[in-house]
Scaffold this motif. Structure first.
Motif, PDB file in Angstrom:
ATOM      1  N   GLN A   1      40.907  47.942  11.416  1.00 13.71           N
ATOM      2  CA  GLN A   1      39.585  48.582  11.467  1.00 13.71           C
ATOM      3  C   GLN A   1      38.528  47.686  12.112  1.00 13.71           C
ATOM      4  OE1 GLN A   1      38.871  51.924  10.576  1.00 13.71           O
ATOM      5  NE2 GLN A   1      41.098  51.888  10.643  1.00 13.71           N
TER       6      GLN A   1
ATOM      7  N   THR B   1      34.903  55.203   7.440  1.00 11.98           N
ATOM      8  CA  THR B   1      34.820  54.873   8.859  1.00 11.98           C
ATOM      9  C   THR B   1      33.533  54.085   9.103  1.00 11.98           C
ATOM     10  OG1 THR B   1      33.580  56.866   9.443  1.00 11.98           O
ATOM     11  CG2 THR B   1      35.991  57.033   9.390  1.00 11.98           C
ATOM     12  N   SER B   2      33.370  53.561  10.337  1.00 11.59           N
ATOM     13  CA  SER B   2      32.143  52.832  10.657  1.00 11.59           C
ATOM     14  C   SER B   2      30.925  53.745  10.555  1.00 11.59           C
ATOM     15  CB  SER B   2      32.237  52.229  12.063  1.00 11.59           C
ATOM     16  OG  SER B   2      32.304  53.244  13.051  1.00 11.59           O
TER      17      SER B   2
ATOM     18  N   ARG C   1      37.953  53.199  19.623  1.00 11.63           N
ATOM     19  CA  ARG C   1      38.985  53.280  18.591  1.00 11.63           C
ATOM     20  C   ARG C   1      39.202  51.896  17.981  1.00 11.63           C
ATOM     21  NH1 ARG C   1      42.822  57.040  17.736  1.00 11.63           N
ATOM     22  NH2 ARG C   1      42.383  57.991  19.774  1.00 11.63           N
TER      23      ARG C   1
ATOM     24  N   GLY D   1      31.638  53.987  16.886  1.00 14.10           N
ATOM     25  CA  GLY D   1      32.661  55.000  16.680  1.00 14.10           C
ATOM     26  C   GLY D   1      33.167  55.653  17.951  1.00 14.10           C
TER      27      GLY D   1
END
Length: 428
Positions: A374, A42-43, A369, A366
């Motif tokens: 992504q 994830t980021s 969404r 984060g």
């Protein structure tokens, strides 16, 4: 030593260390798509993985700075580089997020003395009046390293993967450790006697923190420096992909232009500072003008200035190089026995802050969404950059109030102007 000997035996080996440190610090900006795909990051995880370098780098500052003032960079730097080589090998073999996180931290720990060693070395062997230009060249070497982490790394990925790349970086760190051990001169006894006679304790670091010149330059330039390191090393590339919509190849090319701009920016800052000093303008005033321009550039990100996304990304790194001026100001202002610990204090605060900026930026993103690819929305980046601008404005406002407001002028701090007659002597 002659000027040629100083360049070959002092400046060049330690500048190569800063080059390698900047390359490894920045390389994740180019490798981000591969790392995210390989580990499904994830980021927030990407930001934490990359910023682990900064946290470990910061933790190394106190012991390394004390060691530099006691034993000199020629004895301290080689084992640190070997530690970085071990971390790079571990990163190349990492199989999950936790393993890569530990390996990245080990790399940061090993490279934690590269820039400090270079600052200590040039401050020992080069006259104070030349420090702004020489340290500008040193920062330019770092810019060259950061530029090497873009297009050259992308070309290298045609022949190997990111794991093989880190094996090569490990070999480069080991070879550089051997080079410095073989050719770098030891610190002159006259330069080291004053530092070794004093205990390497936190009391000496408190002396650095309490120095008025250190405190003022830190208040003005330190947060922008944190932003420059934290954002330039990762999030500019993601912004170019997510908001500007550029392809991976175009992002790499723009990163290359931006990092190349660091080279010219660093040299220009040193030359401008010396030119201004000869006309009675203190380096801190040059820094204030640069910080104001740096904040103005970031407002372009906040406003989502669409007419030239490419220009914004390059100018951010070009103007951001002005933050490196604080090392020259501190080196000119402190006695020679404290220059290593002065760089230590700067690096400790800057890299702790860069860790917070880089990881925190990812956490802000984060809150939104991402889409199926992504990519995070432009609004997320606008909010994140807006927070950064607010954090930096305080130091600029306080500086302006001290210099041009109603505060008593007797409280002003005088800085070396670049004239040898007004600069503090340095032990040779």
């Amino acid at each position: 030593m002659s000027g040629r000997a100083v360049f070959m035996l002092v400046f060049l080996p330690f500048a190569l260390g800063h080059y390698l440190s900047s390359l490894i610090r920045t390389v994740n900006a180019t490798l981000a798509p591969q790392l995210m795909a390989a580990l499904a990051l994830t980021s927030g995880q990407l930001g934490l993985l990359t910023s682990a370098f900064f946290l470990a780098f910061a933790l190394a500052q106190l012991p390394v700075g004390m060691a530099l003032d006691r034993w000199g960079p020629a004895r301290v730097q080689p084992p640190m580089l070997l530690l970085a080589a071990l971390g790079a090998l571990a990163f190349s073999g990492g199989r999950d997020f936790a393993e890569l996180l530990v390996a990245r931290a080990l790399i940061g720990l090993g490279l934690g003395g590269c820039f400090m060693s270079a600052v200590k070395a040039v401050s020992t062997w080069i006259a104070p009046a030349r420090l702004p230009s020489v340290q500008g060249y040193l920062i330019a070497a770092g810019g060259l390293g950061a530029a090497s982490a873009t297009l050259p790394v992308r070309l290298a990925l045609h022949y190997t993967d990111w794991r093989g790349l880190f094996v090569g970086l490990a070999a480069a760190a080991a070879c550089l450790a051997l080079l410095i051990w073989l050719v770098a001169p030891s610190t002159p006894p006259a330069s080291s006697s004053s530092s070794t006679a004093r205990p390497a304790s936190l009391a000496v670091l408190r002396e650095v923190f309490r120095h008025p010149a250190f405190r003022e330059v830190a208040q003005l330039v330190m947060v922008p420096h944190m932003v420059f390191f934290g954002i330039q090393g990762l999030w500019i590339s993601r912004w170019l992909s997510d908001v500007a919509g550029f392809s991976e190849a175009a992002v790499t090319y723009l990163l290359y232009l931006g990092m190349a701009a660091v080279i010219f920016g660093a040299i220009a800052v040193g030359m401008i500072t010396e030119w201004a000093g000869r006309r009675g303008v203190a380096p801190i005033s040059v820094a204030a003008a640069g910080v104001a321009l740096f904040i103005a550039v970031q407002l372009g990100f906040v406003l989502n200035w669409a007419p030239s996304f490419q220009l914004l990304s390059v100018v951010f790194t070009l103007v951001g190089t002005v933050t490196g001026i604080e090392y020259a100001i501190v080196a000119q202002s402190l006695p020679p026995s404290l220059t290593g610990r002065g760089a230590t204090c700067l690096n400790l605060l800057i890299f702790l802050g860069a860790f917070a900026m880089q990881a925190g930026f990812g956490l802000v993103l984060g809150c939104w969404r991402p889409d199926a690819l992504q990519h995070y929305p432009a609004q997320a980046y606008q909010v994140a950059f807006g927070v950064l601008v607010l954090l930096q404005l305080r130091g600029l406002f306080l500086f302006a109030r001290r210099r041009w407001g109603a505060a008593p002028q007797s409280g002003r701090i005088d800085y070396p102007s670049g004239n040898p007659a007004t600069s503090p002597p340095i032990t040779r």
